[in-house]
Motif scaffolding. Sequence first.
Motif, PDB file in Angstrom:
ATOM      1  N   LYS A  38       0.835  -1.206   0.000  1.00 29.51           N
ATOM      2  CA  LYS A  38       0.000   0.000   0.000  1.00 29.51           C
ATOM      3  C   LYS A  38       0.865   1.249   0.000  1.00 29.51           C
ATOM      4  CE  LYS A  38      -3.773  -2.332   2.414  1.00 29.51           C
ATOM      5  NZ  LYS A  38      -3.158  -3.646   2.185  1.00 29.51           N
ATOM      6  N   PRO A  39       0.354   2.334  -0.586  1.00 30.12           N
ATOM      7  CA  PRO A  39       1.107   3.591  -0.574  1.00 30.12           C
ATOM      8  C   PRO A  39       1.487   3.991   0.848  1.00 30.12           C
ATOM      9  CG  PRO A  39      -0.761   3.761  -2.065  1.00 30.12           C
ATOM     10  CD  PRO A  39      -0.917   2.459  -1.334  1.00 30.12           C
ATOM     11  N   GLY A  40       2.735   4.396   0.997  1.00 31.93           N
ATOM     12  CA  GLY A  40       3.201   4.834   2.305  1.00 31.93           C
ATOM     13  C   GLY A  40       3.853   3.742   3.132  1.00 31.93           C
ATOM     14  N   GLU A  41       3.650   2.477   2.767  1.00 38.95           N
ATOM     15  CA  GLU A  41       4.293   1.396   3.504  1.00 38.95           C
ATOM     16  C   GLU A  41       5.784   1.325   3.152  1.00 38.95           C
ATOM     17  OE1 GLU A  41       1.200  -2.066   4.712  1.00 38.95           O
ATOM     18  OE2 GLU A  41       1.994  -2.203   2.672  1.00 38.95           O
ATOM     19  N   CYS A  42       6.569   0.844   4.105  1.00 40.14           N
ATOM     20  CA  CYS A  42       7.989   0.595   3.877  1.00 40.14           C
ATOM     21  C   CYS A  42       8.196  -0.920   3.847  1.00 40.14           C
ATOM     22  CB  CYS A  42       8.820   1.228   4.981  1.00 40.14           C
ATOM     23  SG  CYS A  42      10.603   1.171   4.677  1.00 40.14           S
ATOM     24  N   ILE A  43       8.703  -1.437   2.722  1.00 38.94           N
ATOM     25  CA  ILE A  43       8.777  -2.882   2.503  1.00 38.94           C
ATOM     26  C   ILE A  43      10.194  -3.278   2.118  1.00 38.94           C
ATOM     27  CG2 ILE A  43       7.932  -4.790   1.057  1.00 38.94           C
ATOM     28  CD1 ILE A  43       5.273  -3.294   0.837  1.00 38.94           C
ATOM     29  N   THR A  54      10.748  -6.193  -7.005  1.00 39.82           N
ATOM     30  CA  THR A  54      10.913  -4.965  -6.226  1.00 39.82           C
ATOM     31  C   THR A  54      10.207  -3.814  -6.935  1.00 39.82           C
ATOM     32  OG1 THR A  54      13.175  -5.813  -5.918  1.00 39.82           O
ATOM     33  CG2 THR A  54      12.628  -3.734  -4.857  1.00 39.82           C
ATOM     34  N   HIS A  55      10.416  -3.736  -8.229  1.00 41.54           N
ATOM     35  CA  HIS A  55       9.768  -2.698  -9.037  1.00 41.54           C
ATOM     36  C   HIS A  55       8.247  -2.848  -9.007  1.00 41.54           C
ATOM     37  CE1 HIS A  55       8.905   0.026 -12.337  1.00 41.54           C
ATOM     38  NE2 HIS A  55       8.318  -0.959 -12.991  1.00 41.54           N
ATOM     39  N   LYS A  56       7.771  -4.081  -9.076  1.00 34.18           N
ATOM     40  CA  LYS A  56       6.326  -4.308  -9.058  1.00 34.18           C
ATOM     41  C   LYS A  56       5.731  -3.833  -7.731  1.00 34.18           C
ATOM     42  CE  LYS A  56       2.923  -7.926 -10.121  1.00 34.18           C
ATOM     43  NZ  LYS A  56       2.393  -7.241 -11.314  1.00 34.18           N
ATOM     44  N   ILE A  57       6.441  -4.096  -6.623  1.00 33.06           N
ATOM     45  CA  ILE A  57       5.976  -3.630  -5.315  1.00 33.06           C
ATOM     46  C   ILE A  57       5.993  -2.107  -5.268  1.00 33.06           C
ATOM     47  CG2 ILE A  57       6.518  -3.592  -2.846  1.00 33.06           C
ATOM     48  CD1 ILE A  57       7.722  -6.442  -3.276  1.00 33.06           C
ATOM     49  N   ALA A  58       7.057  -1.509  -5.770  1.00 27.49           N
ATOM     50  CA  ALA A  58       7.165  -0.047  -5.758  1.00 27.49           C
ATOM     51  C   ALA A  58       6.071   0.605  -6.592  1.00 27.49           C
ATOM     52  CB  ALA A  58       8.548   0.367  -6.267  1.00 27.49           C
ATOM     53  N   SER A  59       5.650  -0.080  -7.650  1.00 27.72           N
ATOM     54  CA  SER A  59       4.613   0.486  -8.524  1.00 27.72           C
ATOM     55  C   SER A  59       3.263   0.605  -7.826  1.00 27.72           C
ATOM     56  CB  SER A  59       4.460  -0.382  -9.787  1.00 27.72           C
ATOM     57  OG  SER A  59       3.831  -1.617  -9.485  1.00 27.72           O
ATOM     58  N   LYS A  60       3.114  -0.072  -6.677  1.00 26.55           N
ATOM     59  CA  LYS A  60       1.885   0.039  -5.889  1.00 26.55           C
ATOM     60  C   LYS A  60       1.922   1.235  -4.936  1.00 26.55           C
ATOM     61  CE  LYS A  60       0.457  -3.965  -7.540  1.00 26.55           C
ATOM     62  NZ  LYS A  60      -0.692  -4.087  -8.480  1.00 26.55           N
ATOM     63  N   GLY A  61       3.036   1.963  -4.935  1.00 26.21           N
ATOM     64  CA  GLY A  61       3.137   3.164  -4.118  1.00 26.21           C
ATOM     65  C   GLY A  61       3.915   2.999  -2.831  1.00 26.21           C
ATOM     66  N   ALA A  62       4.421   1.800  -2.578  1.00 30.51           N
ATOM     67  CA  ALA A  62       5.191   1.566  -1.357  1.00 30.51           C
ATOM     68  C   ALA A  62       6.632   2.033  -1.536  1.00 30.51           C
ATOM     69  CB  ALA A  62       5.166   0.086  -0.994  1.00 30.51           C
ATOM     70  N   GLU A  63       7.272   2.344  -0.421  1.00 34.53           N
ATOM     71  CA  GLU A  63       8.710   2.602  -0.414  1.00 34.53           C
ATOM     72  C   GLU A  63       9.405   1.262  -0.232  1.00 34.53           C
ATOM     73  OE1 GLU A  63      12.123   4.518   2.517  1.00 34.53           O
ATOM     74  OE2 GLU A  63      10.028   5.050   2.814  1.00 34.53           O
ATOM     75  N   VAL A  64      10.269   0.898  -1.167  1.00 37.80           N
ATOM     76  CA  VAL A  64      10.859  -0.437  -1.162  1.00 37.80           C
ATOM     77  C   VAL A  64      12.372  -0.357  -1.127  1.00 37.80           C
ATOM     78  CG1 VAL A  64      10.845  -2.706  -2.246  1.00 37.80           C
ATOM     79  CG2 VAL A  64       8.932  -1.162  -2.610  1.00 37.80           C
ATOM     80  N   ILE A  65      12.964  -1.216  -0.318  1.00 38.15           N
ATOM     81  CA  ILE A  65      14.404  -1.419  -0.323  1.00 38.15           C
ATOM     82  C   ILE A  65      14.651  -2.854  -0.782  1.00 38.15           C
ATOM     83  CG2 ILE A  65      16.487  -1.613   1.103  1.00 38.15           C
ATOM     84  CD1 ILE A  65      15.313   0.547   2.908  1.00 38.15           C
ATOM     85  N   GLY A  66      15.487  -3.018  -1.794  1.00 41.78           N
ATOM     86  CA  GLY A  66      15.830  -4.342  -2.294  1.00 41.78           C
ATOM     87  C   GLY A  66      17.232  -4.721  -1.867  1.00 41.78           C
ATOM     88  N   ILE A  67      17.382  -5.912  -1.289  1.00 42.80           N
ATOM     89  CA  ILE A  67      18.706  -6.373  -0.878  1.00 42.80           C
ATOM     90  C   ILE A  67      18.987  -7.748  -1.463  1.00 42.80           C
ATOM     91  CG2 ILE A  67      18.687  -5.035   1.261  1.00 42.80           C
ATOM     92  CD1 ILE A  67      18.152  -7.733   2.742  1.00 42.80           C
ATOM     93  N   ASP A  68      20.260  -8.007  -1.723  1.00 45.75           N
ATOM     94  CA  ASP A  68      20.684  -9.311  -2.218  1.00 45.75           C
ATOM     95  C   ASP A  68      22.142  -9.488  -1.817  1.00 45.75           C
ATOM     96  OD1 ASP A  68      19.298 -11.244  -4.608  1.00 45.75           O
ATOM     97  OD2 ASP A  68      21.438 -11.543  -4.232  1.00 45.75           O
ATOM     98  N   SER A  69      22.551 -10.730  -1.589  1.00 42.44           N
ATOM     99  CA  SER A  69      23.938 -10.983  -1.210  1.00 42.44           C
ATOM    100  C   SER A  69      24.868 -11.019  -2.405  1.00 42.44           C
ATOM    101  CB  SER A  69      24.046 -12.305  -0.440  1.00 42.44           C
ATOM    102  OG  SER A  69      23.685 -13.390  -1.280  1.00 42.44           O
ATOM    103  N   ALA A  70      24.317 -11.093  -3.618  1.00 48.66           N
ATOM    104  CA  ALA A  70      25.127 -11.204  -4.834  1.00 48.66           C
ATOM    105  C   ALA A  70      25.342  -9.827  -5.465  1.00 48.66           C
ATOM    106  CB  ALA A  70      24.461 -12.138  -5.831  1.00 48.66           C
TER     107      ALA A  70
END
Length: 259
Positions: A38-43, A54-70
């Motif tokens: 949801k817009p305004g959520e931090c995920i 990550t992009h698909k989640i961000a397109s819903k209006g959420a603030e997203v941080i993507g992490i990976d070990s690689a």
Amino acid sequence: MDRTSTYFQNQWNAELYDSKHSFVSELAADLVEILSPKPGECILDLGCGTGHLTHKIASKGAEVIGIDSAPTMVEQALHNYPQIDFSVVDARNLPFTEKFDAVFSNAVLHWIKEAEEVVIGINKALKPGGRFVAEFGGKGNVKAIVTAIYNALQKAGYPADSGLNPWHFPSIGEYGSLLEKHGLQLTFATLFERPTPLDDGEQGMQNWLKMFANSFFNGLSLDAQMSILTDIENQLRPTLYKNGTWFADYKRIRVIAIK
């Protein structure tokens, strides 16, 4: 027999991942709907790969941080979606405290044998009442493929070494107990079969093995690798090759838990 070649690198080829294994993110599109960002959520997208979900989640209006070990995956994710915050982080040592409304993860957790360390970090990273939504390989995942790999290695004179297996495929009971042990209330869990078509026709199984199972072949000569790959294909062809397409015998766990 000696393992001397490094033809198969035990690392992620981000370009191969994006070009030949797009099904990883495509098959989880409905998992994003279950997450219901949801817009305004931090995920947090834990194990973001090349960033498509990550992009698909961000397109819903959420603030997203993507992490990976690689680093290779994070570099590709930043190239794909430069407007999103991606960084290299080890999921076994998450540096967040009550930051996220939700933690999301797709096709990642079976790569981390230290599952308890990850769950502890997820609980710490979530705000009170936050949710954890994930899908990953469950008990019995790629059983036919793993059996064929070990058979081919042994036939070629290489002892079956379980230490080469990079995966941890828990049962619902095992994983659910782990979540609840560390403060996450399991609200939904399912284990289901999902035979998955592999891209690239006749080369589909070899490409999958090179991408996801390369740790089994590290140090083998090129000739030995190609002979073993052919043996694996011959073993699997009667059951996992249909109408010109290879399939992987996936079994997936989906879980939802609340802090």
